[in-house]
Each structure stands twice: as structure tokens, then as C-alpha cells.
Design a protein around this motif. Structure first.
Motif, PDB file in Angstrom:
ATOM      1  N   UNK A   1       9.019   4.292   1.818  1.00 32.69           N
ATOM      2  CA  UNK A   1       9.360   5.310   2.817  1.00 32.69           C
ATOM      3  C   UNK A   1       8.149   6.154   3.196  1.00 32.69           C
ATOM      4  N   UNK A   2       7.292   6.460   2.228  1.00 34.17           N
ATOM      5  CA  UNK A   2       6.070   7.223   2.528  1.00 34.17           C
ATOM      6  C   UNK A   2       5.185   6.415   3.460  1.00 34.17           C
ATOM      7  N   UNK A   3       4.981   5.137   3.133  1.00 31.35           N
ATOM      8  CA  UNK A   3       4.128   4.289   3.968  1.00 31.35           C
ATOM      9  C   UNK A   3       4.712   4.112   5.364  1.00 31.35           C
ATOM     10  N   UNK A   4       6.043   3.947   5.462  1.00 27.86           N
ATOM     11  CA  UNK A   4       6.692   3.847   6.781  1.00 27.86           C
ATOM     12  C   UNK A   4       6.472   5.129   7.570  1.00 27.86           C
ATOM     13  N   UNK A   5       6.629   6.248   6.899  1.00 23.64           N
ATOM     14  CA  UNK A   5       6.475   7.540   7.555  1.00 23.64           C
ATOM     15  C   UNK A   5       5.044   7.729   8.041  1.00 23.64           C
ATOM     16  N   UNK A   6       4.071   7.295   7.242  1.00 22.82           N
ATOM     17  CA  UNK A   6       2.670   7.400   7.653  1.00 22.82           C
ATOM     18  C   UNK A   6       2.421   6.586   8.912  1.00 22.82           C
ATOM     19  N   UNK A   7       3.040   5.401   8.999  1.00 24.01           N
ATOM     20  CA  UNK A   7       2.883   4.569  10.192  1.00 24.01           C
ATOM     21  C   UNK A   7       3.506   5.239  11.408  1.00 24.01           C
ATOM     22  N   UNK A   8       4.680   5.843  11.229  1.00 22.71           N
ATOM     23  CA  UNK A   8       5.371   6.493  12.343  1.00 22.71           C
ATOM     24  C   UNK A   8       4.666   7.765  12.795  1.00 22.71           C
ATOM     25  N   UNK A   9       3.824   8.333  11.924  1.00 19.60           N
ATOM     26  CA  UNK A   9       3.102   9.546  12.282  1.00 19.60           C
ATOM     27  C   UNK A   9       1.828   9.248  13.072  1.00 19.60           C
TER      28      UNK A   9
END
Length: 109
Positions: free
Chosen positions: A77-85
Motif C-alpha cells: 500500500x505504501x508503494x502504491x501510494x507513492x506511485x499515485x503521488x
């Protein structure tokens, strides 16, 4: 803050170890935080707040506290969130994904 999968897992395990008063290496990355490790919902919120402060990502909106959560799931989830940011600055037509230029979106404060 940009980070790799292993660094994120180490941070999560270290934070959980502090919250649970156990050694980080005793935490199985696939173990469920509540069911297997015995964390409380307050501890999970503390973990998510620590992740938000460390990596600058919004985590609390990414979890349903009723679903089973593991170190690996939090890392994903952290890595997904970093991509979406990330925002696309410009794209060269016909250039494919390698022609995209990105920059990290600044957090609104």
C-alpha cells in the motif's frame, strides 16, 4: 521520501516491534497484525501515522481496519501510494512509458 520495498519493510517491522515490545526479526512479514501478532486497532493507527510521517503518504484512507493486514500488505500500500503521488509533467507522443517525465506531487499543507 522515496524508499525501496526492503527499507519500508524494515521500518514497518521496527515500528511494530516498538509497539509490541518484541524484536523486529521475530515478525513474520506475512503474519496478520491483529490475528497473529496481537496488535490493537490503536497500534495499527499508530503504525499508519508513523508511516505517513516517515514517507509522506496518506495511509489511513487506504485501509479498512476490519480486513487482515500484514507487513507485506502495508508495504504494498505504501508503494502504491507513492506511485499515485506522482504527477506526469509531459509525455512525448509515441514514446511509450519511458518518455514520461514525473515529479513527486507536493503534499498540501
Amino acid at each position: 521520501k522515496k524508499a525501496g520495498r526492503e527499507e519500508i519493510k524494515t521500518f514497518i517491522k521496527g515500528t511494530l516491534a516498538e509497539l509490541l515490545n518484541i524484536e523486529p526479526q521475530s515478525i513474520d512479514e506475512n503474519a496478520f497484525l491483529v490475528e497473529d501478532l496481537g496488535t490493537t486497532s490503536i497500534m495499527i493507527v499508530d503504525l499508519l501515522v508513523a508511516v505517513e510521517e516517515e514517507y509522506g503518504v496518506d495511509m489511513q484512507s487506504r485501509f479498512d481496519l476490519v480486513e487482515p493486514v500484514s507487513v507485506n500488505l502495508v508495504t504494498d500500500r505504501i508503494l502504491e501510494n507513492m506511485e499515485h503521488d506522482m504527477e506526469i509533467l509531459f509525455c512525448i507522443p509515441g514514446g511509450g512509458t519511458s518518455s514520461l517525465m514525473y515529479r513527486m506531487a507536493e503534499a498540501a499543507e
